[in-house]
Design a protein around this motif. Structure first.
Motif, PDB file in Angstrom:
ATOM      1  N   LEU A 269       0.776   6.166   1.889  1.00  0.00           N
ATOM      2  CA  LEU A 269      -0.421   6.501   2.676  1.00  0.00           C
ATOM      3  C   LEU A 269      -0.004   6.840   4.114  1.00  0.00           C
ATOM      4  O   LEU A 269      -0.508   7.792   4.718  1.00  0.00           O
ATOM      5  CB  LEU A 269      -1.409   5.331   2.671  1.00  0.00           C
ATOM      6  CG  LEU A 269      -2.089   5.032   1.335  1.00  0.00           C
ATOM      7  CD1 LEU A 269      -2.946   3.776   1.454  1.00  0.00           C
ATOM      8  CD2 LEU A 269      -2.941   6.208   0.859  1.00  0.00           C
ATOM      9  N   ASP A 270       0.928   6.076   4.633  1.00  0.00           N
ATOM     10  CA  ASP A 270       1.433   6.325   5.986  1.00  0.00           C
ATOM     11  C   ASP A 270       2.068   7.729   6.066  1.00  0.00           C
ATOM     12  O   ASP A 270       1.833   8.476   7.008  1.00  0.00           O
ATOM     13  CB  ASP A 270       2.452   5.244   6.346  1.00  0.00           C
ATOM     14  CG  ASP A 270       2.854   5.303   7.797  1.00  0.00           C
ATOM     15  OD1 ASP A 270       2.062   4.849   8.635  1.00  0.00           O
ATOM     16  OD2 ASP A 270       3.941   5.834   8.086  1.00  0.00           O
ATOM     17  N   LEU A 271       2.832   8.070   5.029  1.00  0.00           N
ATOM     18  CA  LEU A 271       3.451   9.403   4.972  1.00  0.00           C
ATOM     19  C   LEU A 271       2.364  10.491   4.956  1.00  0.00           C
ATOM     20  O   LEU A 271       2.463  11.495   5.687  1.00  0.00           O
ATOM     21  CB  LEU A 271       4.297   9.497   3.697  1.00  0.00           C
ATOM     22  CG  LEU A 271       5.063  10.776   3.448  1.00  0.00           C
ATOM     23  CD1 LEU A 271       6.309  10.812   4.333  1.00  0.00           C
ATOM     24  CD2 LEU A 271       5.483  10.872   1.975  1.00  0.00           C
ATOM     25  N   GLY A 272       1.347  10.273   4.148  1.00  0.00           N
ATOM     26  CA  GLY A 272       0.278  11.272   4.040  1.00  0.00           C
ATOM     27  C   GLY A 272      -0.499  11.439   5.331  1.00  0.00           C
ATOM     28  O   GLY A 272      -0.719  12.568   5.798  1.00  0.00           O
ATOM     29  N   PHE A 273      -0.893  10.332   5.915  1.00  0.00           N
ATOM     30  CA  PHE A 273      -1.721  10.418   7.116  1.00  0.00           C
ATOM     31  C   PHE A 273      -0.912  10.797   8.352  1.00  0.00           C
ATOM     32  O   PHE A 273      -1.337  11.649   9.134  1.00  0.00           O
ATOM     33  CB  PHE A 273      -2.450   9.086   7.357  1.00  0.00           C
ATOM     34  CG  PHE A 273      -3.552   8.827   6.369  1.00  0.00           C
ATOM     35  CD1 PHE A 273      -4.576   9.746   6.195  1.00  0.00           C
ATOM     36  CD2 PHE A 273      -3.575   7.665   5.603  1.00  0.00           C
ATOM     37  CE1 PHE A 273      -5.607   9.522   5.279  1.00  0.00           C
ATOM     38  CE2 PHE A 273      -4.595   7.421   4.691  1.00  0.00           C
ATOM     39  CZ  PHE A 273      -5.612   8.352   4.530  1.00  0.00           C
ATOM     40  N   ARG A 274       0.246  10.149   8.521  1.00  0.00           N
ATOM     41  CA  ARG A 274       0.987  10.377   9.781  1.00  0.00           C
ATOM     42  C   ARG A 274       1.912  11.581   9.707  1.00  0.00           C
ATOM     43  O   ARG A 274       1.989  12.368  10.650  1.00  0.00           O
ATOM     44  CB  ARG A 274       1.800   9.149  10.142  1.00  0.00           C
ATOM     45  CG  ARG A 274       0.934   8.013  10.630  1.00  0.00           C
ATOM     46  CD  ARG A 274       1.848   6.959  11.183  1.00  0.00           C
ATOM     47  NE  ARG A 274       1.372   5.649  10.871  1.00  0.00           N
ATOM     48  CZ  ARG A 274       0.926   4.796  11.784  1.00  0.00           C
ATOM     49  NH1 ARG A 274       0.911   5.110  13.039  1.00  0.00           N
ATOM     50  NH2 ARG A 274       0.525   3.601  11.406  1.00  0.00           N
ATOM     51  N   HIS A 275       2.657  11.727   8.629  1.00  0.00           N
ATOM     52  CA  HIS A 275       3.611  12.838   8.553  1.00  0.00           C
ATOM     53  C   HIS A 275       2.904  14.143   8.183  1.00  0.00           C
ATOM     54  O   HIS A 275       3.084  15.163   8.851  1.00  0.00           O
ATOM     55  CB  HIS A 275       4.715  12.522   7.551  1.00  0.00           C
ATOM     56  CG  HIS A 275       5.687  13.644   7.361  1.00  0.00           C
ATOM     57  ND1 HIS A 275       6.625  13.972   8.324  1.00  0.00           N
ATOM     58  CD2 HIS A 275       5.844  14.541   6.354  1.00  0.00           C
ATOM     59  CE1 HIS A 275       7.327  15.016   7.903  1.00  0.00           C
ATOM     60  NE2 HIS A 275       6.880  15.382   6.712  1.00  0.00           N
ATOM     61  N   TYR A 276       2.089  14.106   7.121  1.00  0.00           N
ATOM     62  CA  TYR A 276       1.436  15.338   6.676  1.00  0.00           C
ATOM     63  C   TYR A 276       0.108  15.597   7.387  1.00  0.00           C
ATOM     64  O   TYR A 276      -0.474  16.662   7.218  1.00  0.00           O
ATOM     65  CB  TYR A 276       1.237  15.314   5.162  1.00  0.00           C
ATOM     66  CG  TYR A 276       2.521  15.569   4.397  1.00  0.00           C
ATOM     67  CD1 TYR A 276       3.111  16.827   4.399  1.00  0.00           C
ATOM     68  CD2 TYR A 276       3.158  14.552   3.695  1.00  0.00           C
ATOM     69  CE1 TYR A 276       4.295  17.064   3.714  1.00  0.00           C
ATOM     70  CE2 TYR A 276       4.341  14.784   3.001  1.00  0.00           C
ATOM     71  CZ  TYR A 276       4.899  16.047   3.017  1.00  0.00           C
ATOM     72  OH  TYR A 276       6.074  16.290   2.342  1.00  0.00           O
ATOM     73  N   GLY A 277      -0.378  14.626   8.156  1.00  0.00           N
ATOM     74  CA  GLY A 277      -1.617  14.820   8.908  1.00  0.00           C
ATOM     75  C   GLY A 277      -2.844  14.940   8.018  1.00  0.00           C
ATOM     76  O   GLY A 277      -3.823  15.617   8.380  1.00  0.00           O
ATOM     77  N   MET A 278      -2.801  14.285   6.864  1.00  0.00           N
ATOM     78  CA  MET A 278      -3.964  14.360   5.965  1.00  0.00           C
ATOM     79  C   MET A 278      -5.144  13.612   6.564  1.00  0.00           C
ATOM     80  O   MET A 278      -4.969  12.666   7.342  1.00  0.00           O
ATOM     81  CB  MET A 278      -3.603  13.774   4.597  1.00  0.00           C
ATOM     82  CG  MET A 278      -2.634  14.659   3.839  1.00  0.00           C
ATOM     83  SD  MET A 278      -2.137  13.925   2.272  1.00  0.00           S
ATOM     84  CE  MET A 278      -1.255  15.318   1.547  1.00  0.00           C
ATOM     85  N   HIS A 279      -6.367  14.036   6.208  1.00  0.00           N
ATOM     86  CA  HIS A 279      -7.539  13.318   6.718  1.00  0.00           C
ATOM     87  C   HIS A 279      -8.165  12.430   5.653  1.00  0.00           C
ATOM     88  O   HIS A 279      -8.942  11.532   5.963  1.00  0.00           O
ATOM     89  CB  HIS A 279      -8.587  14.296   7.278  1.00  0.00           C
ATOM     90  CG  HIS A 279      -9.496  14.862   6.238  1.00  0.00           C
ATOM     91  ND1 HIS A 279      -9.139  15.912   5.425  1.00  0.00           N
ATOM     92  CD2 HIS A 279     -10.746  14.488   5.835  1.00  0.00           C
ATOM     93  CE1 HIS A 279     -10.135  16.182   4.594  1.00  0.00           C
ATOM     94  NE2 HIS A 279     -11.102  15.325   4.804  1.00  0.00           N
ATOM     95  N   ARG A 280      -7.828  12.674   4.402  1.00  0.00           N
ATOM     96  CA  ARG A 280      -8.400  11.866   3.306  1.00  0.00           C
ATOM     97  C   ARG A 280      -7.390  11.807   2.178  1.00  0.00           C
ATOM     98  O   ARG A 280      -6.760  12.817   1.860  1.00  0.00           O
ATOM     99  CB  ARG A 280      -9.683  12.515   2.801  1.00  0.00           C
ATOM    100  CG  ARG A 280     -10.328  11.791   1.635  1.00  0.00           C
ATOM    101  CD  ARG A 280     -11.650  12.459   1.213  1.00  0.00           C
ATOM    102  NE  ARG A 280     -12.367  11.620   0.273  1.00  0.00           N
ATOM    103  CZ  ARG A 280     -12.128  11.593  -1.034  1.00  0.00           C
ATOM    104  NH1 ARG A 280     -11.220  12.386  -1.565  1.00  0.00           N
ATOM    105  NH2 ARG A 280     -12.803  10.778  -1.817  1.00  0.00           N
ATOM    106  N   ILE A 281      -7.221  10.620   1.600  1.00  0.00           N
ATOM    107  CA  ILE A 281      -6.371  10.479   0.420  1.00  0.00           C
ATOM    108  C   ILE A 281      -7.182   9.735  -0.638  1.00  0.00           C
ATOM    109  O   ILE A 281      -7.826   8.722  -0.347  1.00  0.00           O
ATOM    110  CB  ILE A 281      -5.061   9.727   0.745  1.00  0.00           C
ATOM    111  CG1 ILE A 281      -4.234  10.553   1.765  1.00  0.00           C
ATOM    112  CG2 ILE A 281      -4.246   9.472  -0.529  1.00  0.00           C
ATOM    113  CD1 ILE A 281      -2.948   9.893   2.229  1.00  0.00           C
ATOM    114  N   GLN A 282      -7.157  10.282  -1.843  1.00  0.00           N
ATOM    115  CA  GLN A 282      -7.921   9.665  -2.925  1.00  0.00           C
ATOM    116  C   GLN A 282      -7.006   9.203  -4.054  1.00  0.00           C
ATOM    117  O   GLN A 282      -5.837   9.598  -4.128  1.00  0.00           O
ATOM    118  CB  GLN A 282      -8.957  10.644  -3.470  1.00  0.00           C
ATOM    119  CG  GLN A 282      -8.356  11.837  -4.185  1.00  0.00           C
ATOM    120  CD  GLN A 282      -9.422  12.778  -4.738  1.00  0.00           C
ATOM    121  OE1 GLN A 282     -10.570  12.747  -4.303  1.00  0.00           O
ATOM    122  NE2 GLN A 282      -9.036  13.616  -5.687  1.00  0.00           N
ATOM    123  N   ALA A 283      -7.559   8.343  -4.883  1.00  0.00           N
ATOM    124  CA  ALA A 283      -6.869   7.936  -6.113  1.00  0.00           C
ATOM    125  C   ALA A 283      -7.910   7.943  -7.221  1.00  0.00           C
ATOM    126  O   ALA A 283      -9.062   7.544  -6.993  1.00  0.00           O
ATOM    127  CB  ALA A 283      -6.272   6.538  -5.956  1.00  0.00           C
TER     128      ALA A 283
END
Ligand SMILES: CC(C)(COP(=O)(O)OP(=O)(O)OC[C@H]1O[C@@H](n2cnc3c(N)ncnc32)[C@H](O)[C@@H]1OP(=O)(O)O)[C@@H](O)C(=O)NCCC(=O)NCCS
Length: 177
Positions: A111-125
């Motif tokens: 999640l940290d990779l998605g939000f901080r590195h890729y700059g994602m605004h939402r992650i789902q499962a």
């Protein structure tokens, strides 16, 4: 320790993907040796999220101790659409190493990779509705259940319900502080 998948991970992945209890709620499996080789090769090429559907696929291994290098599980993060700011994650653990928080640790890192590195605004499962261990993991991660989709996935010949969990970047950041 999280790292990219290597082709020589086939046997390590098969150790848990070869089990019926691990793949019960997944689209495919249990894996045989040939499928494990194919999957390790395919996943070893999945490193960067550069377009919709492209994933980064990571394995977690024990970093130290007598079993250092043993695979704990794996986790994928991919972009849902071409904005690359909407992601989806999926995880699988070796049950012999379950119940100790390793899946939580690897999912938080991704999640940290998605939000901080890729700059994602939402992650789902997306979780098969009877998969209580995965739903509890989503909740430990601070994800909110946003939907219960009825009979939308065909898993091993059975139409199954799906729970959709989501986490927003600001919620993740607030939980980290
Ligand atoms: C979903 C899955 C990854 C969850 O694995 P898990 O072992 O329950 O998750 P963790 O490694 O984070 O361990 C958490 C459990 O250990 C406990 N725990 C012990 N120490 C802990 C710690 N330091 N931190 C967090 N949890 C800890 C938790 O209470 C929790 O137990 P509970 O669910 O009974 O409350 C696993 O069940 C799995 O691989 N299932 C098969 C594949 C699958 O269905 N994947 C999901 C597709 S959507």
């Amino acid at each position: 320790m999280l790292r990219y998948v290597r082709e020589d991970d086939a046997e390590g992945l098969r150790r848990y993907y070869g089990r019926e209890d691990v793949t019960r709620h997944l689209l495919d499996g249990p894996w045989d040796a040939e499928h494990a080789v194919d999957q390790a090769r395919y996943r070893s090429g999945r490193k960067h999220i550069t377009q919709a559907g492209f994933a980064t696929v990571l394995v977690a291994e024990l970093a130290d101790g007598a079993e250092a290098g043993r695979l704990v599980g794996d986790i994928s993060l991919w972009a849902v659409d071409d904005s690359l700011s909407h992601g989806e994650a999926s995880w699988v653990m070796d049950p012999e190493l379950g119940g100790q928080g390793y899946a939580t640790e690897m999912a938080r890192a991704v999640l940290d990779l998605g939000f901080r590195h890729y700059g994602m605004h939402r992650i789902q499962a997306q979780v098969e509705s009877r998969n209580q261990a995965s739903a509890r993991l989503c909740e430990r991660l601070g994800m909110q259940q946003e939907a219960h989709l009825r009979r939308n996935w065909l898993i091993k010949g059975e139409w199954t319900d799906t729970l959709v969990y989501g986490l927003l970047a600001e919620e993740f950041a607030a939980g980290e502080t």
